[in-house]
Write a protein that holds these residues in place. Structure first.
Motif, mmCIF file in Angstrom:
data_model
loop_
_atom_site.group_PDB
_atom_site.id
_atom_site.type_symbol
_atom_site.label_atom_id
_atom_site.label_comp_id
_atom_site.label_asym_id
_atom_site.label_seq_id
_atom_site.Cartn_x
_atom_site.Cartn_y
_atom_site.Cartn_z
ATOM 1 N N LEU A 194 0.776 -1.299 -0.182
ATOM 2 C CA LEU A 194 -0.059 -0.066 -0.097
ATOM 3 C C LEU A 194 0.934 1.229 -0.046
ATOM 4 C CD1 LEU A 194 -2.783 -1.095 2.534
ATOM 5 C CD2 LEU A 194 -2.641 -1.185 0.158
ATOM 6 N N ASP A 195 0.335 2.331 -0.572
ATOM 7 C CA ASP A 195 1.187 3.654 -0.429
ATOM 8 C C ASP A 195 1.626 3.954 0.567
ATOM 9 O OD1 ASP A 195 2.004 5.906 -1.637
ATOM 10 O OD2 ASP A 195 0.520 6.837 -1.185
ATOM 11 N N GLY A 196 3.162 3.977 0.615
ATOM 12 C CA GLY A 196 3.752 4.663 2.019
ATOM 13 C C GLY A 196 4.018 3.488 2.865
ATOM 14 N N PHE A 197 3.799 2.276 2.537
ATOM 15 C CA PHE A 197 4.184 1.304 3.626
ATOM 16 C C PHE A 197 5.799 0.498 3.365
ATOM 17 C CE2 PHE A 197 0.030 -1.002 5.188
ATOM 18 C CZ PHE A 197 -0.536 0.314 5.649
ATOM 19 N N ALA A 198 5.934 0.507 4.441
ATOM 20 C CA ALA A 198 7.348 -0.131 4.407
ATOM 21 C C ALA A 198 7.823 -0.990 5.719
ATOM 22 C CB ALA A 198 8.655 0.908 4.339
ATOM 23 N N ASP A 199 8.577 -1.988 5.651
ATOM 24 C CA ASP A 199 8.827 -2.831 6.945
ATOM 25 C C ASP A 199 10.048 -2.276 7.566
ATOM 26 O OD1 ASP A 199 7.182 -4.875 6.053
ATOM 27 O OD2 ASP A 199 8.621 -6.134 5.235
ATOM 28 N N TRP A 200 10.157 -2.409 8.943
ATOM 29 C CA TRP A 200 11.169 -1.835 9.623
ATOM 30 C C TRP A 200 12.444 -2.638 9.254
ATOM 31 C CZ3 TRP A 200 9.996 0.446 15.045
ATOM 32 C CH2 TRP A 200 8.705 1.034 14.919
ATOM 33 N N PRO A 201 13.619 -2.214 9.579
ATOM 34 C CA PRO A 201 14.706 -2.846 9.424
ATOM 35 C C PRO A 201 15.122 -3.776 10.485
ATOM 36 C CG PRO A 201 15.259 -0.538 10.059
ATOM 37 C CD PRO A 201 13.822 -0.856 9.875
ATOM 38 N N PHE A 202 14.486 -3.746 11.701
ATOM 39 C CA PHE A 202 14.351 -4.938 12.631
ATOM 40 C C PHE A 202 13.116 -5.167 12.810
ATOM 41 C CE2 PHE A 202 14.998 -0.792 14.441
ATOM 42 C CZ PHE A 202 14.022 -0.528 15.165
ATOM 43 N N SER A 203 13.037 -6.508 13.825
ATOM 44 C CA SER A 203 11.754 -7.081 14.125
ATOM 45 C C SER A 203 11.503 -6.888 15.540
ATOM 46 C CB SER A 203 11.929 -8.503 13.754
ATOM 47 O OG SER A 203 12.853 -9.364 14.848
ATOM 48 N N TYR A 204 10.340 -7.143 15.842
ATOM 49 C CA TYR A 204 9.837 -7.462 17.318
ATOM 50 C C TYR A 204 10.872 -7.984 18.192
ATOM 51 C CZ TYR A 204 7.320 -8.010 21.586
ATOM 52 O OH TYR A 204 6.810 -8.087 22.831
ATOM 53 N N GLU A 205 11.333 -8.930 17.575
ATOM 54 C CA GLU A 205 12.211 -10.152 18.537
ATOM 55 C C GLU A 205 13.410 -9.315 18.515
ATOM 56 O OE1 GLU A 205 11.727 -12.773 20.264
ATOM 57 O OE2 GLU A 205 9.672 -12.810 19.622
ATOM 58 N N GLU A 206 13.953 -8.493 17.669
ATOM 59 C CA GLU A 206 15.212 -7.833 18.124
ATOM 60 C C GLU A 206 15.028 -6.746 19.007
ATOM 61 O OE1 GLU A 206 17.632 -7.842 14.136
ATOM 62 O OE2 GLU A 206 15.754 -7.516 13.592
ATOM 63 N N LEU A 207 13.921 -6.143 18.864
ATOM 64 C CA LEU A 207 13.801 -4.972 19.927
ATOM 65 C C LEU A 207 13.300 -5.309 21.367
ATOM 66 C CD1 LEU A 207 13.842 -1.989 20.048
ATOM 67 C CD2 LEU A 207 11.240 -1.775 19.369
ATOM 68 N N GLU A 208 12.623 -6.752 21.340
ATOM 69 C CA GLU A 208 11.998 -6.877 22.664
ATOM 70 C C GLU A 208 13.015 -6.931 23.868
ATOM 71 O OE1 GLU A 208 10.486 -8.815 25.958
ATOM 72 O OE2 GLU A 208 12.269 -9.656 24.910
#
Length: 547
Positions: free
Chosen positions: A113-127
């Motif tokens: 969708l317009d403007g969507f992008a994945d983060w360069p890291f995951s929830y597990e990496e930020l947990e």
């Protein structure tokens, strides 16, 4: 004087950096545009808050806002989180939810969708950093009570804040509908923690400074400890307007204007911009040079793009004599403190995107100005004299209102962004940030559906009347996304560690980095990411950074 690190901004992004870097022995300077306030300034003065205790005067330091319907910019406080030591954390409601794992992979999950992008890291990496942030600022909550959040590596550091007895009735009514109401996690001490006292349970909480020090603000929980190391200096009331670079690809410091109007140059081996998304983008755009004619980090034209606020839907239920739950009036406890995450994803057919949000329930404060507004709004006209006195008396002593706030995604669009206004200047003569605002229709569609669900629960509780006051609105102070982080320098401003592409020692560490807004407030995520970036910086710059 040359520093190991200069941190521009002292809120949720700057506080963790200051604590971790100074704690490792680095010589740190924190520059803050606003004043240094404290508990003695935080009397329960509703009028002072209304007059802008935490945000600049829009007559002299506005943001200029344009929409599709406006031909000329409007001077507004939209996007001003705060301007004081501690930033927006000084007056936050302190609702510190974690993002859902899907929030980190919006493009992969929902498509391009317009403007969507994945983060360069995951929830597990930020947990692990979510857990660190919860312990460093002090969050009261109940691990495992919310069945929809991502994996947790441990409990909250404190039990939930005590809540009004009606919270148990709300839990039971939610269960009857197959929903789970859980204690709202808050950065407020439910018991003495971190050398700070427990909450005093006053009605003047969200939107006010905390006179007891029980709120885990950046100033109370992080910056005070950073200063105690002897390696951190905080300088308030200074306006940073230029980031300095050398002839190569490095930042060498910044220039700030002091209270007397003099420009002062600071040199540092590491420069961290943490001014909040609108002002951080503005500072990068202001920092033009022959080598960076369009501003620092803006070679691809993306600084200021992908700006997001937070979509919010609000309403309330009014309870009157005869329909009140038994203890609603008898118990003066100010916190209801329950949230529902069952609707974080919408059922098919509601909107083009099946992304919902978090429902949060609380009591409408019975402070004088808020109560008077509520009475006048309900009457639909002027009320005065004995009639007004009686209605105010009833509103405080014979009625109670419960409000709901629904946090849901603000979708990035190509026409919502930050630029420099060509005409409007601030009190220093600098171009102000212009916010171009275009609202995706999903906000109102999702907001209406989510608001109706919240209203149903208040109806179950016995509300005489349920009203929606805002549907898919734009939060003025939850802001993110103007310097998107990503793996591709052509489509992002920052790398995975929030370093500006092409500048070796310049980092942007606040909500600016976020590719998506999530279905909850971003504060905990900003704190967690700042602790994550701090670890990276200590690995990279920890030894002899000033050399």
């Amino acid at each position: 004087m040359r520093y190991d690190a200069v941190i521009i901004g002292s809120g949720a992004g700057g506080g963790p950096l200051a604590l971790r870097l100074s704690g490792a022995g680095m010589k740190v300077l924190v520059l803050e545009k606003g004043p240094r306030l404290g508990p003695l300034d935080y009397a329960h003065d509703e009028l002072a808050v209304e007059r802008g205790m935490f945000t600049p005067d829009t007559a002299t330091d506005p943001h200029a806002v344009v929409t599709r319907k406006t031909k000329t910019p409007t001077r507004m406080a939209l996007g001003w989180v705060a301007s004081c030591v501690g930033g927006g954390t000084e007056h936050m409601g302190a609702y510190l939810y974690r993002f859902h794992p899907v929030d980190f992979k919006m493009r992969s999950h929902f498509g391009a969708l317009d403007g969507f992008a994945d983060w360069p890291f995951s929830y597990e990496e930020l947990e692990p950093y979510y857990a660190m942030a919860e312990h460093e600022v002090g969050v009261s909550g109940l691990a495992g009570a919310n069945p929809f959040e991502g994996r947790r590596s441990g409990p909250y550091p404190m039990p939930p804040l005590p809540a009004h007895p009606v919270s148990r009735q709300l839990e039971a009514l939610c269960a009857a509908r197959g929903l789970t109401a859980f204690p709202t996690p808050r950065a407020i001490n439910s018991r003495p923690y971190g050398g700070r006292p427990a909450c005093a349970f006053c009605e003047s909480c969200s939107g006010y400074g905390c006179p007891t020090g029980a709120r885990g603000s950046s100033q109370a929980a992080l910056l005070s400890r950073a200063e105690a190391t002897g390696h951190c200096t905080i300088l308030p009331d200074v306006m940073v307007h230029t980031l300095l670079t050398d002839a190569g690809n490095r930042a060498r410091g910044c220039v700030y204007r002091d209270p007397d109007g003099r420009d002062v140059e600071v040199e540092a081996a590491l420069v961290c911009v943490c001014c909040s998304a609108v002002e951080s983008a503005r500072l990068l755009l202001l920092s033009k040079s022959a080598r960076h004619p369009d501003g620092l980090g803006n070679g691809n034209g993306l600084v200021g793009r992908h700006l997001q606020f937070h979509a919010v839907t609000m309403g309330q239920g009014d309870f009157v004599p005869g329909r009140l739950p038994d203890q609603l009036l008898d118990d003066p406890h100010p916190f209801l403190g329950r949230s529902v995450m069952d609707y974080y994803f919408l059922p098919p057919g509601v909107s083009e995107l099946n992304k919902g949000g978090i429902l949060r329930f609380g009591f409408v404060p019975r402070t004088p100005l808020a109560t008077a507004r509520r009475v006048l709004g309900r009457e639909g006209g002027l009320v005065w004299g004995e009639n007004l006195k009686q209605k105010l008396h009833n509103a405080v002593h014979r009625e109670r209102s419960i409000y709901f706030e629904v946090f849901h995604d603000f979708l990035p669009t190509r026409d919502t962004y930050v630029s420099l206004d060509p005409d409007i200047r601030d009190r220093w003569g600098l171009p102000v940030a212009r916010i171009s605002l275009d609202i995706h229709p999903h906000h109102r569609v999702a907001g209406r559906w989510l608001g109706d669900r919240a209203g149903e629960l208040l109806g179950d509780l016995g509300a005489d009347k349920v009203t929606l006051s805002d549907v898919g609105g734009t939060s003025a102070y939850l802001v993110m996304g103007s310097c998107r982080a990503g793996c591709d320098p052509d489509t992002s401003v920052l790398d995975v560690n929030c370093k500006v592409h092409g500048v070796e020692n310049l980092y942007v560490v606040d909500g600016s980095f976020m590719p998506s807004s999530g279905g909850g407030p971003p504060t905990l995520t900003i704190l967690a990411n700042s602790f994550r970036v701090a670890d990276h910086l200590l690995t990279r710059f920890g030894d002899g950074a000033a050399n």
